[in-house]
Design a protein around this motif. Structure first.
Motif, PDB file in Angstrom:
ATOM      1  N   LEU A 135      11.462  10.015 -17.075  1.00 16.63           N
ATOM      2  CA  LEU A 135      10.931  10.984 -16.110  1.00 16.63           C
ATOM      3  C   LEU A 135      12.013  11.432 -15.131  1.00 16.63           C
ATOM      4  O   LEU A 135      12.103  12.625 -14.778  1.00 16.63           O
ATOM      5  N   GLN A 136      12.849  10.500 -14.707  1.00 15.74           N
ATOM      6  CA  GLN A 136      13.933  10.844 -13.789  1.00 15.74           C
ATOM      7  C   GLN A 136      14.942  11.781 -14.463  1.00 15.74           C
ATOM      8  O   GLN A 136      15.404  12.766 -13.848  1.00 15.74           O
ATOM      9  N   ASP A 139      13.428  15.280 -14.693  1.00 12.73           N
ATOM     10  CA  ASP A 139      13.476  15.959 -13.390  1.00 12.73           C
ATOM     11  C   ASP A 139      14.873  16.516 -13.125  1.00 12.73           C
ATOM     12  O   ASP A 139      15.022  17.629 -12.597  1.00 12.73           O
ATOM     13  N   GLN A 140      15.903  15.750 -13.496  1.00 13.09           N
ATOM     14  CA  GLN A 140      17.275  16.216 -13.303  1.00 13.09           C
ATOM     15  C   GLN A 140      17.574  17.425 -14.195  1.00 13.09           C
ATOM     16  O   GLN A 140      18.224  18.389 -13.763  1.00 13.09           O
ATOM     17  N   ASP A 141      17.068  17.386 -15.442  1.00 15.28           N
ATOM     18  CA  ASP A 141      17.281  18.505 -16.363  1.00 15.28           C
ATOM     19  C   ASP A 141      16.573  19.762 -15.860  1.00 15.28           C
ATOM     20  O   ASP A 141      17.115  20.884 -15.948  1.00 15.28           O
ATOM     21  N   ILE A 142      15.362  19.596 -15.341  1.00 22.01           N
ATOM     22  CA  ILE A 142      14.623  20.740 -14.806  1.00 22.01           C
ATOM     23  C   ILE A 142      15.365  21.353 -13.616  1.00 22.01           C
ATOM     24  O   ILE A 142      15.481  22.582 -13.493  1.00 22.01           O
ATOM     25  N   ALA A 143      15.874  20.477 -12.759  1.00 22.62           N
ATOM     26  CA  ALA A 143      16.613  20.961 -11.588  1.00 22.62           C
ATOM     27  C   ALA A 143      17.868  21.723 -12.007  1.00 22.62           C
ATOM     28  O   ALA A 143      18.204  22.784 -11.439  1.00 22.62           O
ATOM     29  N   VAL A 163      12.592  25.166 -19.128  1.00 23.71           N
ATOM     30  CA  VAL A 163      11.901  24.476 -18.038  1.00 23.71           C
ATOM     31  C   VAL A 163      10.457  24.178 -18.429  1.00 23.71           C
ATOM     32  O   VAL A 163       9.945  23.083 -18.183  1.00 23.71           O
ATOM     33  N   SER A 164       9.794  25.126 -19.068  1.00 26.23           N
ATOM     34  CA  SER A 164       8.405  24.925 -19.488  1.00 26.23           C
ATOM     35  C   SER A 164       8.311  23.791 -20.504  1.00 26.23           C
ATOM     36  O   SER A 164       7.405  22.945 -20.433  1.00 26.23           O
ATOM     37  N   HIS A 165       9.254  23.756 -21.422  1.00 22.69           N
ATOM     38  CA  HIS A 165       9.268  22.692 -22.427  1.00 22.69           C
ATOM     39  C   HIS A 165       9.485  21.319 -21.779  1.00 22.69           C
ATOM     40  O   HIS A 165       8.831  20.332 -22.138  1.00 22.69           O
ATOM     41  N   LEU A 166      10.390  21.268 -20.830  1.00 21.11           N
ATOM     42  CA  LEU A 166      10.658  20.000 -20.131  1.00 21.11           C
ATOM     43  C   LEU A 166       9.449  19.545 -19.313  1.00 21.11           C
ATOM     44  O   LEU A 166       9.146  18.348 -19.249  1.00 21.11           O
ATOM     45  N   GLU A 167       8.758  20.491 -18.695  1.00 15.87           N
ATOM     46  CA  GLU A 167       7.591  20.132 -17.897  1.00 15.87           C
ATOM     47  C   GLU A 167       6.452  19.601 -18.781  1.00 15.87           C
ATOM     48  O   GLU A 167       5.713  18.692 -18.396  1.00 15.87           O
ATOM     49  N   GLU A 168       6.314  20.172 -19.976  1.00 17.86           N
ATOM     50  CA  GLU A 168       5.309  19.659 -20.919  1.00 17.86           C
ATOM     51  C   GLU A 168       5.641  18.223 -21.337  1.00 17.86           C
ATOM     52  O   GLU A 168       4.757  17.368 -21.421  1.00 17.86           O
ATOM     53  N   ARG A 169       6.917  17.991 -21.589  1.00 22.56           N
ATOM     54  CA  ARG A 169       7.351  16.635 -21.966  1.00 22.56           C
ATOM     55  C   ARG A 169       7.126  15.668 -20.816  1.00 22.56           C
ATOM     56  O   ARG A 169       6.694  14.531 -21.015  1.00 22.56           O
ATOM     57  N   GLN A 175       1.306  10.847 -18.779  1.00 21.87           N
ATOM     58  CA  GLN A 175       0.029  10.409 -19.345  1.00 21.87           C
ATOM     59  C   GLN A 175       0.181   9.097 -20.109  1.00 21.87           C
ATOM     60  O   GLN A 175      -0.665   8.202 -20.012  1.00 21.87           O
ATOM     61  N   GLU A 176       1.264   8.968 -20.857  1.00 15.26           N
ATOM     62  CA  GLU A 176       1.520   7.735 -21.594  1.00 15.26           C
ATOM     63  C   GLU A 176       1.744   6.569 -20.633  1.00 15.26           C
ATOM     64  O   GLU A 176       1.297   5.445 -20.877  1.00 15.26           O
ATOM     65  N   ARG A 177       2.432   6.839 -19.528  1.00 16.13           N
ATOM     66  CA  ARG A 177       2.688   5.791 -18.544  1.00 16.13           C
ATOM     67  C   ARG A 177       1.391   5.336 -17.884  1.00 16.13           C
ATOM     68  O   ARG A 177       1.178   4.147 -17.630  1.00 16.13           O
ATOM     69  N   ALA A 178       0.497   6.313 -17.579  1.00 15.97           N
ATOM     70  CA  ALA A 178      -0.792   5.969 -16.975  1.00 15.97           C
ATOM     71  C   ALA A 178      -1.626   5.123 -17.930  1.00 15.97           C
ATOM     72  O   ALA A 178      -2.287   4.157 -17.523  1.00 15.97           O
ATOM     73  N   ALA A 179      -1.609   5.466 -19.234  1.00 18.07           N
ATOM     74  CA  ALA A 179      -2.349   4.694 -20.229  1.00 18.07           C
ATOM     75  C   ALA A 179      -1.774   3.291 -20.365  1.00 18.07           C
ATOM     76  O   ALA A 179      -2.510   2.306 -20.524  1.00 18.07           O
TER      77      ALA A 179
END
Length: 299
Positions: A135-136, A139-143, A163-169, A175-179
């Motif tokens: 996730l970190q 976030d760096q790639d999106i920035a 950016v849209s592709h990275l945000e989907e990932r 969601q996987e982390r929450a599960a």
């Protein structure tokens, strides 16, 4: 008559032992020779009855009655004997069903070892740490993508797609982390359940002891029904905890198994044997507390 615990009908002058509840005699047992002798004058509407023949040829039958008569007496006198018998039988019926297989209480030991070996290699903390790192990085790639798009005079036409592709990932990993976090508690419970799995045989041992004492005309108190009923519910609780923990372990590996929550829930279910143990356990406790009695008693 519903409180009579002897193999033969009660007789005048027979020495007995009993529990006293509010001035009422409960769980009445014959003592000494009278427990095995034929009755001289039974409590059946005040009428007299001849003593049973000691040779086994008379209408009264052999002393103590035949095995069939004794079994009938055990099944129709109290609830303790038939309910304990149900608990024993339930141990041989499916406790958990899943993946086209059924496992009774004896099979569950091997199954628990297999599941325990599988989850022993599951390091939830390491997987959580890896997801946090992913996730970190995202976030760096999106920035970087947004910064590059803002400074490019040509507008970088593909930047918005990246950016849209990275945000989907990122959303998928979250969601996987929450599960994973949700399943972590169930995995801990599963490990504890497997460690305590041998306790389920306490219900079997108590039920067998209750059957033996009842058959041998030993004095049974309500505490035996309460103990057997309580241990039966403990056994059922262990099965439910094992089922829930196994489903949690499957959800952690759902990327591999390609099963959604509905498919996992349908894959494993509690079997008829466990439900019978619950029913018998509740009934034993209710019987021990005096809330219910054998409807065939006295017939």
């Amino acid at each position: 008559m519903s409180d009579w615990r002897g193999d033969r009908p009660p007789a005048v002058g027979m020495k007995v032992d009993f529990e006293s509840e509010g001035g009422i005699a409960r769980d009445i047992y014959p003592l000494g020779v009278a427990a095995f002798a034929g009755p001289a004058k039974v409590f059946s509407g005040g009428s007299a009855a001849p003593a049973a023949s000691g040779s086994g040829s008379g209408s009264g039958g052999p002393v103590g009655g035949s095995i069939v008569d004794k079994l009938k007496s055990q099944l129709t006198t109290t609830l303790a004997f038939p309910l304990a018998l149900i608990v024993v039988i339930a141990f041989f019926l499916p406790a958990i069903s899943g993946m086209d297989e059924s496992f009774n209480q004896f099979d569950l030991g091997k199954q628990a070892k297999a599941v325990g070996a599988q989850i022993a290699d599951t390091d939830i903390n390491a997987r959580t740490a890896q997801m946090d790192q992913d996730l970190q990085n995202i976030d760096q790639d999106i920035a970087r993508q947004r910064n590059a798009a803002a400074n490019d005079i040509y507008g970088m036409p593909f930047a918005s797609y990246d950016v849209s592709h990275l945000e989907e990932r990122k959303t998928q990993i979250q969601q996987e982390r929450a599960a994973l976090a949700k399943s972590a508690g169930s995995i801990g419970m599963l490990k504890t359940t497997i460690s305590a799995f041998m306790l389920r045989f306490g219900a079997l041992a108590a039920a067998l002891a209750l059957l033996w004492m009842s058959w041998s005309s030993h004095r049974l108190t309500s505490k035996w029904s309460l103990v057997t009923g309580g241990l039966s519910l403990v056994t059922a609780a262990l099965v439910f905890a094992f089922e829930s923990g196994t489903k949690a372990a499957m959800r952690i590996d759902e990327v591999v198994t390609m099963l959604d929550d509905a498919q996992i829930d349908a894959a494993i279910s509690v079997g008829i044997g466990t439900w019978l143990i619950i029913a018998a356990g509740v009934a034993l406790i209710a019987s021990g507390l005096g809330f219910i009695r054998n409807p065939l008693a006295g017939r």
